[in-house]
Design a protein around this motif. Structure first.
Motif, PDB file in Angstrom:
ATOM      1  N   VAL A   5       0.860  -1.176   0.000  1.00  0.00           N
ATOM      2  CA  VAL A   5       0.000   0.000   0.000  1.00  0.00           C
ATOM      3  C   VAL A   5       0.897   1.227   0.000  1.00  0.00           C
ATOM      4  CG1 VAL A   5      -1.772   1.258   1.289  1.00  0.00           C
ATOM      5  CG2 VAL A   5      -1.789  -1.239   1.276  1.00  0.00           C
ATOM      6  N   LEU A   6       0.597   2.180  -0.868  1.00  0.00           N
ATOM      7  CA  LEU A   6       1.342   3.434  -0.907  1.00  0.00           C
ATOM      8  C   LEU A   6       0.839   4.328   0.223  1.00  0.00           C
ATOM      9  CD1 LEU A   6       3.358   5.310  -2.391  1.00  0.00           C
ATOM     10  CD2 LEU A   6       1.411   6.128  -3.744  1.00  0.00           C
ATOM     11  N   VAL A   7       1.768   4.857   1.018  1.00  0.00           N
ATOM     12  CA  VAL A   7       1.422   5.749   2.123  1.00  0.00           C
ATOM     13  C   VAL A   7       1.796   7.173   1.713  1.00  0.00           C
ATOM     14  CG1 VAL A   7       1.806   6.315   4.551  1.00  0.00           C
ATOM     15  CG2 VAL A   7       1.876   3.921   3.802  1.00  0.00           C
ATOM     16  N   LEU A   8       0.801   8.046   1.745  1.00  0.00           N
ATOM     17  CA  LEU A   8       1.014   9.456   1.408  1.00  0.00           C
ATOM     18  C   LEU A   8       1.041  10.277   2.688  1.00  0.00           C
ATOM     19  CD1 LEU A   8      -1.618   9.806  -1.476  1.00  0.00           C
ATOM     20  CD2 LEU A   8       0.823   9.264  -1.686  1.00  0.00           C
ATOM     21  N   VAL A  17       5.943   2.805   1.563  1.00  0.00           N
ATOM     22  CA  VAL A  17       5.105   1.684   1.165  1.00  0.00           C
ATOM     23  C   VAL A  17       4.983   0.790   2.398  1.00  0.00           C
ATOM     24  CG1 VAL A  17       4.966  -0.316  -0.362  1.00  0.00           C
ATOM     25  CG2 VAL A  17       5.920   1.823  -1.214  1.00  0.00           C
ATOM     26  N   CYS A  18       3.797   0.270   2.654  1.00  0.00           N
ATOM     27  CA  CYS A  18       3.613  -0.630   3.812  1.00  0.00           C
ATOM     28  C   CYS A  18       2.734  -1.809   3.408  1.00  0.00           C
ATOM     29  CB  CYS A  18       3.023   0.127   4.998  1.00  0.00           C
ATOM     30  SG  CYS A  18       1.276   0.541   4.850  1.00  0.00           S
ATOM     31  N   LYS A  31      -5.913   7.197  11.928  1.00  0.00           N
ATOM     32  CA  LYS A  31      -4.674   7.945  11.740  1.00  0.00           C
ATOM     33  C   LYS A  31      -4.435   8.236  10.272  1.00  0.00           C
ATOM     34  CE  LYS A  31      -2.589   6.220  15.890  1.00  0.00           C
ATOM     35  NZ  LYS A  31      -1.373   6.104  16.615  1.00  0.00           N
ATOM     36  N   ALA A  32      -5.228   7.578   9.418  1.00  0.00           N
ATOM     37  CA  ALA A  32      -5.099   7.764   7.975  1.00  0.00           C
ATOM     38  C   ALA A  32      -6.464   7.571   7.338  1.00  0.00           C
ATOM     39  CB  ALA A  32      -4.103   6.765   7.401  1.00  0.00           C
ATOM     40  N   GLU A  33      -6.575   8.064   6.110  1.00  0.00           N
ATOM     41  CA  GLU A  33      -7.791   7.847   5.339  1.00  0.00           C
ATOM     42  C   GLU A  33      -7.453   7.067   4.082  1.00  0.00           C
ATOM     43  OE1 GLU A  33      -9.560  11.216   3.273  1.00  0.00           O
ATOM     44  OE2 GLU A  33      -7.664  12.298   3.463  1.00  0.00           O
ATOM     45  N   ILE A  55      -3.999   2.849  -1.526  1.00  0.00           N
ATOM     46  CA  ILE A  55      -3.332   4.114  -1.182  1.00  0.00           C
ATOM     47  C   ILE A  55      -4.012   4.673   0.064  1.00  0.00           C
ATOM     48  CG2 ILE A  55      -2.723   6.459  -1.900  1.00  0.00           C
ATOM     49  CD1 ILE A  55      -3.099   5.591  -4.798  1.00  0.00           C
ATOM     50  N   ILE A  56      -3.189   5.085   1.038  1.00  0.00           N
ATOM     51  CA  ILE A  56      -3.738   5.767   2.208  1.00  0.00           C
ATOM     52  C   ILE A  56      -3.004   7.097   2.391  1.00  0.00           C
ATOM     53  CG2 ILE A  56      -4.460   3.650   3.375  1.00  0.00           C
ATOM     54  CD1 ILE A  56      -2.006   4.011   5.254  1.00  0.00           C
ATOM     55  N   ARG A  57      -3.677   8.042   3.073  1.00  0.00           N
ATOM     56  CA  ARG A  57      -3.065   9.344   3.369  1.00  0.00           C
ATOM     57  C   ARG A  57      -3.148   9.570   4.865  1.00  0.00           C
ATOM     58  NH1 ARG A  57      -4.360  14.792   4.223  1.00  0.00           N
ATOM     59  NH2 ARG A  57      -6.574  14.285   4.293  1.00  0.00           N
ATOM     60  N   LEU A  58      -2.001   9.901   5.451  1.00  0.00           N
ATOM     61  CA  LEU A  58      -1.961  10.178   6.884  1.00  0.00           C
ATOM     62  C   LEU A  58      -2.695  11.481   7.187  1.00  0.00           C
ATOM     63  CD1 LEU A  58       1.781   9.299   7.627  1.00  0.00           C
ATOM     64  CD2 LEU A  58      -0.236   7.846   7.943  1.00  0.00           C
ATOM     65  N   HIS A  59      -3.395  11.531   8.326  1.00  0.00           N
ATOM     66  CA  HIS A  59      -4.090  12.761   8.725  1.00  0.00           C
ATOM     67  C   HIS A  59      -3.110  13.817   9.214  1.00  0.00           C
ATOM     68  CE1 HIS A  59      -8.066  11.240   8.112  1.00  0.00           C
ATOM     69  NE2 HIS A  59      -7.898  10.225   8.959  1.00  0.00           N
ATOM     70  N   ALA A  60      -2.091  13.407   9.947  1.00  0.00           N
ATOM     71  CA  ALA A  60      -1.097  14.350  10.475  1.00  0.00           C
ATOM     72  C   ALA A  60       0.132  14.355   9.561  1.00  0.00           C
ATOM     73  CB  ALA A  60      -0.696  13.942  11.890  1.00  0.00           C
TER      74      ALA A  60
END
Length: 167
Positions: A5-8, A17-18, A31-33, A55-60
């Motif tokens: 999964v790509l982490v943005l 990537v995780c 913690k992510a969307e 793909i996920i995007r961190l909130h912080a």
């Protein structure tokens, strides 16, 4: 479940990537969307089904120091597509210092290439041009995003807009 999964970061820049379980946990803990999900696969429990994140995007926003790819044998082989940079063979690969260490060559991204044992011993303590050998590509230090995009193996098509914007 060997998918990645790509982490943005919060600003949509590629961060890392995780694994799917790690990404799902980040989303579950809020913690992510999820930015993108698989159309064909789902995570299933006994009673529920959840979208599988791609793909996920961190909130912080995470402040990351300059990301560099670690210089090691495995990453040099990845950069060079597991091919000898002199003849193109993919058998018996070793590392070669383009400018030999005995002549002051350093162990750096710009001086190391994958080479088969035959070409490495043929080149020996010489420069490639001194004995009529040519490099297929000039050695270089890959950027983090380039490494994820080009060398991590299984890059989802949905990742490309996020990887191509940060060359």
């Amino acid at each position: 479940m060997g998918r990645q999964v790509l982490v943005l970061n919060a600003d949509y820049s590629a961060l890392s990537v995780c694994t799917v379980p790690k990404a799902f946990l980040l989303v579950y803990l809020n913690k992510a969307e999820m930015v993108a999900e698989s159309d064909s696969e789902h995570l299933r429990t006994v009673t529920s089904s959840y979208a599988l994140p791609t793909i996920i995007r961190l909130h912080a926003y995470v402040q990351v120091p300059y990301k560099r790819i670690i210089l090691n044998r495995h990453n040099i082989f990845k950069r060079d597509h597991h091919q000898c940079q002199y003849c193109g063979s993919n058998r018996d690969l070793t590392l070669d210092h383009v400018l030999p260490k005995s002549r002051g060559g350093k162990t750096t991204w710009d001086n190391l290439v994958a080479a088969c044992k035959h070409c490495n011993s043929k080149k020996g303590d010489s420069l490639p041009e001194e004995i009529g050998m040519k490099l297929r590509q000039k050695p270089f230090r890959p950027t983090f995003v380039m490494f994820v995009r080009d060398y991590s193996g299984n890059v989802e098509s949905t990742w490309l807009p996020y990887l191509n914007r940060w060359r």
